[in-house]
Design a protein around this motif. Structure first.
Motif, PDB file in Angstrom:
ATOM      1  N   GLN A  10       0.815  -1.219   0.000  1.00  7.68           N
ATOM      2  CA  GLN A  10       0.000   0.000   0.000  1.00  7.68           C
ATOM      3  C   GLN A  10       0.851   1.273   0.000  1.00  7.68           C
ATOM      4  O   GLN A  10       0.326   2.367   0.183  1.00  7.68           O
ATOM      5  N   SER A  53      -5.224   0.735  -4.050  1.00  7.58           N
ATOM      6  CA  SER A  53      -5.164   2.194  -4.247  1.00  7.58           C
ATOM      7  C   SER A  53      -3.790   2.625  -4.747  1.00  7.58           C
ATOM      8  O   SER A  53      -3.677   3.512  -5.591  1.00  7.58           O
ATOM      9  N   ASP A  95      -9.259   4.423  -1.351  1.00  4.08           N
ATOM     10  CA  ASP A  95      -8.627   5.019  -0.172  1.00  4.08           C
ATOM     11  C   ASP A  95      -8.594   6.537  -0.342  1.00  4.08           C
ATOM     12  O   ASP A  95      -7.722   7.074  -1.027  1.00  4.08           O
ATOM     13  N   ARG A  96      -9.541   7.224   0.299  1.00  2.00           N
ATOM     14  CA  ARG A  96      -9.609   8.681   0.186  1.00  2.00           C
ATOM     15  C   ARG A  96      -8.426   9.349   0.871  1.00  2.00           C
ATOM     16  O   ARG A  96      -8.143  10.530   0.638  1.00  2.00           O
ATOM     17  N   ASN A 106      -5.342   8.647   0.321  1.00  5.30           N
ATOM     18  CA  ASN A 106      -4.143   8.550  -0.515  1.00  5.30           C
ATOM     19  C   ASN A 106      -3.766   9.949  -0.997  1.00  5.30           C
ATOM     20  O   ASN A 106      -4.242  10.431  -2.023  1.00  5.30           O
TER      21      ASN A 106
END
Length: 305
Positions: free
Chosen positions: A70, A106, A136-137, A139
């Motif tokens: 991630q 993401s 994933d907001r 990011n």
């Protein structure tokens, strides 16, 4: 007359000083000396990109991403390494294949959006970056990249919203502030960035103001490089002094030390030894353990220092 043979070493010295961000500057090192610095894998990868060794950088970034799937910064490094290798289509195919297996990644979606952006495929980039943010907001890299895409599409208000959200998530990430400044310039408000900086200083928010100041100082440093290349030495020195004033204003000690040391190197190349000695002494007043400045004092003025 400027000693032009010193140009390459001068520039690389400054790049390493500011890249490492440490108070004890270093002369140009080869990659085998890199382990002597306590830096992260991401910094190692960036170092190899700086040294125009994208193959080595790619190995580091890929290994990091394998361990931390991630980690969008690792993916960013992978894309940048492929860009340096002139193999962006290859990384596009790789990331598309990865997303076929891990459709909710993401970081991979961000990397694909970034690669599309570098290829000028703006609508595709926007779509994939939106997908990354749907996973994933938080990011921040995807938000920042989306802002850059929106600027190219002339959607400046939306771009500002995205980059300011990125800054809220990662307030110490300077590239977001650089993007913010670029958006203001592109939208016809070139003075807005410094206006916000001055407002933050006046209202007592030094930590936030510092990030703005660091970006402006970096630009002054880049301006000084160009002036140096053009042979405008007096203007180079004036710009470096403006940069130092800014570092002092935001109380950025490592920038002050690196700036003073850089000025000393420049004065020394000019043959202005007394001015060089003065700046080396200023470095040691701030950081008495600065090895290079102390060695320079001894070599340039062995009887008095």
């Amino acid at each position: 007359m400027m000693k032009r043979h010193g140009l390459r070493s001068f520039f690389f010295t400054l790049a390493i000083i500011f890249f490492l961000g440490c108070t004890q500057s270093t002369w140009a090192q080869s990659p085998k000396h890199l382990e002597s610095f306590n830096i992260s894998p991401l910094q190692k990868g960036e170092f190899f990109l700086l040294r125009k060794k994208p193959g080595e950088a790619l190995k580091i970034f890929k290994d990091l991403w394998q361990r931390e799937p991630q980690n969008s910064y690792a993916v960013r490094g992978i894309v940048r390494s492929h860009q340096a290798l002139e193999k962006l289509p290859e990384v596009v195919s790789f990331l598309k294949g990865y997303l076929e297996k891990y459709s909710q990644s993401s970081s991979a979606a961000y990397g694909l959006g970034y690669a599309f952006y570098l290829q000028g495929r703006l609508e595709e980039s926007r779509r994939v970056l939106d997908e990354s943010l749907s996973f994933d907001r938080g990011n921040a890299l995807a938000l920042n990249n989306l802002a850059a895409v929106l600027v190219e599409l002339k959607e400046y208000t939306n771009a500002l919203t995205q980059v300011k959200e990125a800054i809220k998530i990662a307030p110490n990430e300077l590239m977001f502030y650089r993007n913010l400044q670029m958006i203001y310039v592109r939208s016809g408000k070139p003075g807005k960035f410094e206006e916000e900086y001055r407002h933050l200083l006046a209202e007592g928010f030094p930590a936030q103001a510092k990030r703005y100041g660091l970006v402006m100082a970096q630009q002054l440093r880049q301006k000084s490089f160009k002036l140096y290349v053009d042979g405008k030495i007096d203007e180079t020195i004036k710009t470096m002094m403006e940069m130092l004033d800014l570092y002092r204003e935001i109380n950025h000690e490592s920038g002050i030390v690196a700036g003073l040391f850089s000025l000393a190197v420049l004065y020394e190349e000019q043959g202005r030894i007394e001015r060089a000695l003065e700046k080396y002494r200023e470095v040691l007043k701030i950081n008495p353990q600065h090895i290079q400045a102390r060695e320079k004092l001894r070599s340039l003025n062995p009887k008095r220092d």
